[in-house]
Design an enzyme around this catalytic site. Structure first.
Site, PDB file in Angstrom:
ATOM      1  CE  LYS A   1     -14.747 -22.022  61.790  1.00 54.39           C
ATOM      2  NZ  LYS A   1     -15.974 -22.579  61.073  1.00 54.39           N
TER       3      LYS A   1
ATOM      4  CD  GLU B   1       5.220 -23.042  67.081  1.00 50.96           C
ATOM      5  OE1 GLU B   1       4.423 -23.625  68.073  1.00 50.96           O
ATOM      6  OE2 GLU B   1       5.660 -21.959  67.950  1.00 50.96           O
TER       7      GLU B   1
ATOM      8  CE  LYS C   1      -2.486 -20.944  41.701  1.00 50.67           C
ATOM      9  NZ  LYS C   1      -1.483 -21.588  42.769  1.00 50.67           N
TER      10      LYS C   1
ATOM     11  NE  ARG D   1       2.379 -23.522  53.072  1.00 47.86           N
ATOM     12  CZ  ARG D   1       3.130 -21.983  52.400  1.00 47.86           C
ATOM     13  NH1 ARG D   1       3.630 -21.195  52.649  1.00 47.86           N
ATOM     14  NH2 ARG D   1       3.157 -22.146  50.820  1.00 47.86           N
TER      15      ARG D   1
ATOM     16  CE  LYS E   1       4.430 -32.941  44.069  1.00 48.38           C
ATOM     17  NZ  LYS E   1       3.521 -31.722  43.631  1.00 48.38           N
TER      18      LYS E   1
ATOM     19  CD  GLU F   1      -2.670 -26.921  48.416  1.00 47.62           C
ATOM     20  OE1 GLU F   1      -2.618 -28.213  47.198  1.00 47.62           O
ATOM     21  OE2 GLU F   1      -1.902 -25.819  47.992  1.00 47.62           O
TER      22      GLU F   1
ATOM     23  CB  THR G   1       9.789 -20.393  52.293  1.00 51.78           C
ATOM     24  OG1 THR G   1       8.987 -20.906  53.031  1.00 51.78           O
ATOM     25  CG2 THR G   1      10.375 -19.179  52.420  1.00 51.78           C
TER      26      THR G   1
ATOM     27  CG  HIS H   1       7.262 -20.950  45.976  1.00 52.07           C
ATOM     28  ND1 HIS H   1       7.319 -19.171  46.168  1.00 52.07           N
ATOM     29  CD2 HIS H   1       6.363 -21.199  45.709  1.00 52.07           C
ATOM     30  CE1 HIS H   1       5.705 -19.672  45.463  1.00 52.07           C
ATOM     31  NE2 HIS H   1       5.679 -20.424  45.299  1.00 52.07           N
TER      32      HIS H   1
HETATM   33  P1  0O2 Z   1       1.815 -21.635  44.531  1.00 53.18           P
HETATM   34  O1  0O2 Z   1       2.694 -21.481  44.038  1.00 53.18           O
HETATM   35  O2  0O2 Z   1       2.440 -21.581  46.016  1.00 53.18           O
HETATM   36  O3  0O2 Z   1       0.262 -21.531  44.661  1.00 53.18           O
HETATM   37  P2  0O2 Z   1      -0.723 -31.615  40.993  1.00 53.18           P
HETATM   38  O4  0O2 Z   1      -1.123 -31.626  39.222  1.00 53.18           O
HETATM   39  O5  0O2 Z   1      -2.127 -31.699  40.847  1.00 53.18           O
HETATM   40  O6  0O2 Z   1      -0.119 -33.252  40.981  1.00 53.18           O
HETATM   41  P3  0O2 Z   1      -0.448 -29.597  41.630  1.00 53.18           P
HETATM   42  O7  0O2 Z   1      -1.675 -29.027  41.160  1.00 53.18           O
HETATM   43  O8  0O2 Z   1       0.212 -28.498  41.471  1.00 53.18           O
HETATM   44  O9  0O2 Z   1      -0.374 -30.536  40.785  1.00 53.18           O
HETATM   45  O10 0O2 Z   1      -0.722 -29.811  43.021  1.00 53.18           O
HETATM   46  P4  0O2 Z   1       0.387 -29.715  43.532  1.00 53.18           P
HETATM   47  O11 0O2 Z   1       1.324 -31.065  43.572  1.00 53.18           O
HETATM   48  O12 0O2 Z   1      -0.354 -30.826  45.177  1.00 53.18           O
HETATM   49  O13 0O2 Z   1       0.806 -28.680  44.872  1.00 53.18           O
HETATM   50  C1  0O2 Z   1       0.107 -27.649  45.159  1.00 53.18           C
HETATM   51  C2  0O2 Z   1       0.802 -26.265  46.046  1.00 53.18           C
HETATM   52  O14 0O2 Z   1       1.603 -27.072  46.375  1.00 53.18           O
HETATM   53  C3  0O2 Z   1       1.967 -25.933  45.156  1.00 53.18           C
HETATM   54  O15 0O2 Z   1       0.675 -25.237  44.542  1.00 53.18           O
HETATM   55  C4  0O2 Z   1       2.724 -25.332  45.974  1.00 53.18           C
HETATM   56  O16 0O2 Z   1       2.721 -24.908  47.032  1.00 53.18           O
HETATM   57  C5  0O2 Z   1       3.317 -26.877  46.647  1.00 53.18           C
HETATM   58  N1  0O2 Z   1       4.182 -27.165  45.795  1.00 53.18           N
HETATM   59  C6  0O2 Z   1       3.963 -28.414  45.100  1.00 53.18           C
HETATM   60  N2  0O2 Z   1       5.461 -29.044  44.633  1.00 53.18           N
HETATM   61  C7  0O2 Z   1       6.070 -28.541  45.231  1.00 53.18           C
HETATM   62  C8  0O2 Z   1       7.543 -27.821  44.664  1.00 53.18           C
HETATM   63  O17 0O2 Z   1       8.385 -28.847  44.844  1.00 53.18           O
HETATM   64  N3  0O2 Z   1       8.170 -27.072  45.564  1.00 53.18           N
HETATM   65  C9  0O2 Z   1       7.103 -26.032  46.559  1.00 53.18           C
HETATM   66  N4  0O2 Z   1       8.129 -25.312  47.243  1.00 53.18           N
HETATM   67  N5  0O2 Z   1       6.156 -26.363  46.283  1.00 53.18           N
HETATM   68  C10 0O2 Z   1       5.995 -27.482  46.200  1.00 53.18           C
HETATM   69  P5  0O2 Z   1       1.397 -23.788  43.348  1.00 53.18           P
HETATM   70  O18 0O2 Z   1       0.055 -23.437  42.793  1.00 53.18           O
HETATM   71  O19 0O2 Z   1       2.380 -24.803  42.524  1.00 53.18           O
HETATM   72  O20 0O2 Z   1       2.083 -22.618  43.716  1.00 53.18           O
END
Ligand code: 0O2
Length: 272
Positions: A23, A41, A48, A78, A113, A140, A153, A156
């Site tokens: 979509k 873009e 997951k 994304r 953050k 998400e 990236t 991560h």
């Molecule tokens: P992956 O490997 O990408 O799936 P919360 O307790 O709700 O605040 P939560 O559940 O981690 O924390 O939610 P949040 O903070 O909204 O983050 C969700 C996703 O955002 C993460 O999924 C990451 O993809 C990205 N993200 C959040 N914080 C960071 C960060 O500091 N650095 C990077 N690179 N990505 C971030 P996952 O499951 O953590 O990881």
């Protein structure tokens, strides 16, 4: 949990990611076909991995039966934008959709953050049709600029390398890089309208050329070879002028020629 059971749980999420990506990609196409600038873009998506789900369950003490309710990024999409301003447009676009219901929004752009991470997060409800009927899922959506995506990236990958324990001196470098990303995004925003104009006229030109080539291809079926060769030479000449107005004029002339042939064929059909 048995592998087969994981499959059953994750299958609808795979479908959701595929549908949502299609979509959004279609939205990009619609903008481009109309010669409009697309705030989106690029689109990426993933379900997951099981190991990542298990890690999150452990970290957040989530029971297996609560996975679907409490892990809201089992399906993740994304959206990458060129400019920060595009992010708000995409958010609006999603808020106005009938097939996506917003559950939660988090603005990590205005409120970065502590790691330096910036992105706009939306958790939506999305319904997919499965063998067992409709299933409403959480998805998400992360919206960020290309520069923010580059930072996230790299960070991560470092999280993985250091098993989520990045040494302080690298954390500091990452924070400096996050500041540089803010400056870069702001600089790009200041030339946004110029870049957009250039991209739009490039797209308009690409659409006209596609239309001309389509017309020439259709003429092959009805016109004689000498006329086609003349038209082709004329096209190369006009194209070399690098003038969009001339190309548009030529396109209209071709439309008229094609229309003439259509009328001729119709008249001949009527005579028969
Ligand atoms: P992956 O490997 O990408 O799936 P919360 O307790 O709700 O605040 P939560 O559940 O981690 O924390 O939610 P949040 O903070 O909204 O983050 C969700 C996703 O955002 C993460 O999924 C990451 O993809 C990205 N993200 C959040 N914080 C960071 C960060 O500091 N650095 C990077 N690179 N990505 C971030 P996952 O499951 O953590 O990881």
């Amino acid at each position: 949990m048995e592998i087969q059971l994981w499959r059953e749980i994750l299958n609808p999420y795979e479908l959701a990611v595929k549908e949502i990506m299609t979509k959004f990609n279609h939205l990009i196409k619609e903008h481009r076909d109309r010669g409009l600038y697309s705030p989106i873009e690029q689109v990426e998506g993933r379900v997951k991995t099981i190991s990542s789900i298990l890690e999150k369950c452990q970290k957040k003490k989530i029971a297996m039966e609560d996975i679907e309710e409490k892990i809201y990024d089992l399906a993740g999409v994304r959206i990458i934008c060129q400019f920060v301003e595009d992010i708000d447009r995409v958010v609006e676009l999603i808020r106005n959709r009938k097939d996506m219901e917003i559950r939660q929004e988090r603005d990590y752009i205005r409120q970065m953050k502590s790691s330096g991470y910036r992105s706009y997060h939306m958790i939506i409800y999305y319904t997919v049709d499965t063998l067992d009927g409709p299933k409403k899922l959480q998805v998400e959506i992360q919206i960020r600029t290309m520069a923010m995506n580059f930072w996230a990236t790299v960070e991560h990958s470092l999280q993985y390398k250091y098993k989520r324990n990045i040494p302080d001196h690298i954390k500091e470098r990452l924070l400096n890089a996050a500041d540089a990303i803010i400056v870069l995004d702001n600089e790009m925003s200041s030339v946004r309208s110029e870049i957009m104009d250039a991209q739009i006229s490039f797209q308009i030109q690409a659409n006209i050329v596609a239309d001309i080539l389509n017309n020439i291809q259709n003429l092959y079926k009805v016109a004689n070879k000498r006329e086609i060769l003349k038209i082709q030479d004329e096209f190369y000449r006009v194209y070399a002028m690098n003038d969009i107005d001339q190309l548009e004029r030529f396109d209209k002339q071709l439309d008229m020629i094609a229309e003439g042939y259509r009328a001729q064929t119709l008249a001949m059909d009527m005579e028969d």
